[in-house]
Write a protein that holds these residues in place. Sequence first.
Motif, PDB file in Angstrom:
ATOM      1  N   UNK A  77      26.343  49.226  78.767  1.00 15.31           N
ATOM      2  CA  UNK A  77      26.269  49.874  77.456  1.00 15.31           C
ATOM      3  C   UNK A  77      27.348  50.949  77.388  1.00 15.31           C
ATOM      4  N   UNK A  78      27.930  51.104  76.217  1.00 10.47           N
ATOM      5  CA  UNK A  78      28.938  52.130  76.002  1.00 10.47           C
ATOM      6  C   UNK A  78      28.318  53.500  76.258  1.00 10.47           C
ATOM      7  N   UNK A  99      23.852  56.803  76.145  1.00  9.90           N
ATOM      8  CA  UNK A  99      24.288  55.449  75.819  1.00  9.90           C
ATOM      9  C   UNK A  99      24.511  55.397  74.314  1.00  9.90           C
ATOM     10  N   UNK A 100      25.567  54.696  73.912  1.00 11.71           N
ATOM     11  CA  UNK A 100      25.894  54.564  72.499  1.00 11.71           C
ATOM     12  C   UNK A 100      25.669  53.111  72.100  1.00 11.71           C
ATOM     13  N   UNK A 101      24.653  52.888  71.293  1.00  8.29           N
ATOM     14  CA  UNK A 101      24.353  51.556  70.782  1.00  8.29           C
ATOM     15  C   UNK A 101      24.638  51.547  69.288  1.00  8.29           C
ATOM     16  N   UNK A 106      26.343  44.025  57.516  1.00 10.44           N
ATOM     17  CA  UNK A 106      27.543  43.699  56.750  1.00 10.44           C
ATOM     18  C   UNK A 106      28.147  44.925  56.056  1.00 10.44           C
ATOM     19  N   UNK A 107      27.306  45.799  55.495  1.00  7.56           N
ATOM     20  CA  UNK A 107      27.822  46.931  54.719  1.00  7.56           C
ATOM     21  C   UNK A 107      27.664  48.283  55.411  1.00  7.56           C
ATOM     22  N   UNK A 108      26.827  48.366  56.458  1.00 10.52           N
ATOM     23  CA  UNK A 108      26.666  49.619  57.184  1.00 10.52           C
ATOM     24  C   UNK A 108      26.183  49.342  58.602  1.00 10.52           C
ATOM     25  N   UNK A 109      26.449  50.271  59.481  1.00 13.55           N
ATOM     26  CA  UNK A 109      25.963  50.194  60.854  1.00 13.55           C
ATOM     27  C   UNK A 109      25.018  51.351  61.099  1.00 13.55           C
ATOM     28  N   UNK A 110      24.051  51.120  61.956  1.00 13.75           N
ATOM     29  CA  UNK A 110      23.239  52.201  62.491  1.00 13.75           C
ATOM     30  C   UNK A 110      23.840  52.557  63.841  1.00 13.75           C
ATOM     31  N   UNK A 111      24.180  53.820  64.021  1.00 17.84           N
ATOM     32  CA  UNK A 111      24.750  54.295  65.280  1.00 17.84           C
ATOM     33  C   UNK A 111      23.656  55.067  66.008  1.00 17.84           C
ATOM     34  N   UNK A 112      23.476  54.733  67.278  1.00 21.56           N
ATOM     35  CA  UNK A 112      22.365  55.267  68.063  1.00 21.56           C
ATOM     36  C   UNK A 112      22.896  55.970  69.305  1.00 21.56           C
ATOM     37  N   UNK A 113      22.443  57.195  69.539  1.00 22.50           N
ATOM     38  CA  UNK A 113      22.630  57.851  70.827  1.00 22.50           C
ATOM     39  C   UNK A 113      21.281  57.784  71.529  1.00 22.50           C
ATOM     40  N   UNK A 114      21.285  57.256  72.745  1.00 20.58           N
ATOM     41  CA  UNK A 114      20.061  57.009  73.492  1.00 20.58           C
ATOM     42  C   UNK A 114      20.140  57.735  74.826  1.00 20.58           C
ATOM     43  N   UNK A 115      19.033  58.336  75.241  1.00 23.37           N
ATOM     44  CA  UNK A 115      19.004  59.138  76.467  1.00 23.37           C
ATOM     45  C   UNK A 115      19.112  58.315  77.745  1.00 23.37           C
ATOM     46  N   UNK A 126      15.504  50.919  74.888  1.00 22.98           N
ATOM     47  CA  UNK A 126      14.190  51.487  74.603  1.00 22.98           C
ATOM     48  C   UNK A 126      14.335  52.487  73.452  1.00 22.98           C
ATOM     49  N   UNK A 127      13.859  52.115  72.272  1.00 26.73           N
ATOM     50  CA  UNK A 127      13.981  52.959  71.082  1.00 26.73           C
ATOM     51  C   UNK A 127      13.280  54.307  71.260  1.00 26.73           C
ATOM     52  N   UNK A 128      12.299  54.380  72.141  1.00 25.47           N
ATOM     53  CA  UNK A 128      11.607  55.651  72.388  1.00 25.47           C
ATOM     54  C   UNK A 128      12.541  56.695  73.005  1.00 25.47           C
ATOM     55  N   UNK A 129      13.679  56.258  73.552  1.00 27.96           N
ATOM     56  CA  UNK A 129      14.637  57.182  74.168  1.00 27.96           C
ATOM     57  C   UNK A 129      15.784  57.538  73.222  1.00 27.96           C
ATOM     58  N   UNK A 130      15.679  57.110  71.957  1.00 29.70           N
ATOM     59  CA  UNK A 130      16.716  57.446  70.978  1.00 29.70           C
ATOM     60  C   UNK A 130      16.710  58.946  70.701  1.00 29.70           C
ATOM     61  N   UNK A 131      17.889  59.534  70.742  1.00 29.09           N
ATOM     62  CA  UNK A 131      18.063  60.938  70.399  1.00 29.09           C
ATOM     63  C   UNK A 131      18.537  61.057  68.954  1.00 29.09           C
TER      64      UNK A 131
END
Length: 178
Positions: A77-78, A99-101, A106-115, A126-131
């Motif tokens: 993972x990035x 971690x950057x997920x 098509x029109x937008x992305x969800x950007x996630x920083x995860x612990x 694990x979405x529970x670790x999303x910051x």
Amino acid sequence: MKVVLSLFLMVSLLSFDVKAQDFSDLDKSPMDVTIIRNDDHSPMARVIYSRPKMNGREIFGKLVPYGEVWRTGANEATEIQIYSDMTIGGQTIPAGTYSLYTIPEKTEWTIILNKAQNQWGAYNYDADKDLLRIKAPARKAAAPIEDLSIAFQPIDGGANLLMGWENTYVELPLKNTK
């Protein structure tokens, strides 16, 4: 004895040299790093990621399905390291490594920083670790982007994190809290 030892050492080194020139097993998605520095040259943020190629493939909606968590690259993972507290999407993110997920649409992305750190792909995401989860519009690139590319663009008080591949890119503004 010295001559025999020298001859043995020379033959050993030549044998090693021949093997060292075999590059056929190199990673097809090589690792890369991008970093942005503050005005005083101290690091602001760094991203480590692997760069897959298009190779004539349709990427978004096909190789990278819409609506699914993606590691934002290949292999591990990035990873993004933030060296001091920053504001992203109005939320203060503490200095640290994440971690950057992403979830491309098509029109937008969800950007996630995860612990979670040191993850292979998104298999154990694990979405529970999303910051942080933030939406960013998907934009059309000026030209096709053959290799997944991530770069920083300096802006007043921070940087935009640009992520692009195929014909699409997104940007995420990072602002210093100081």
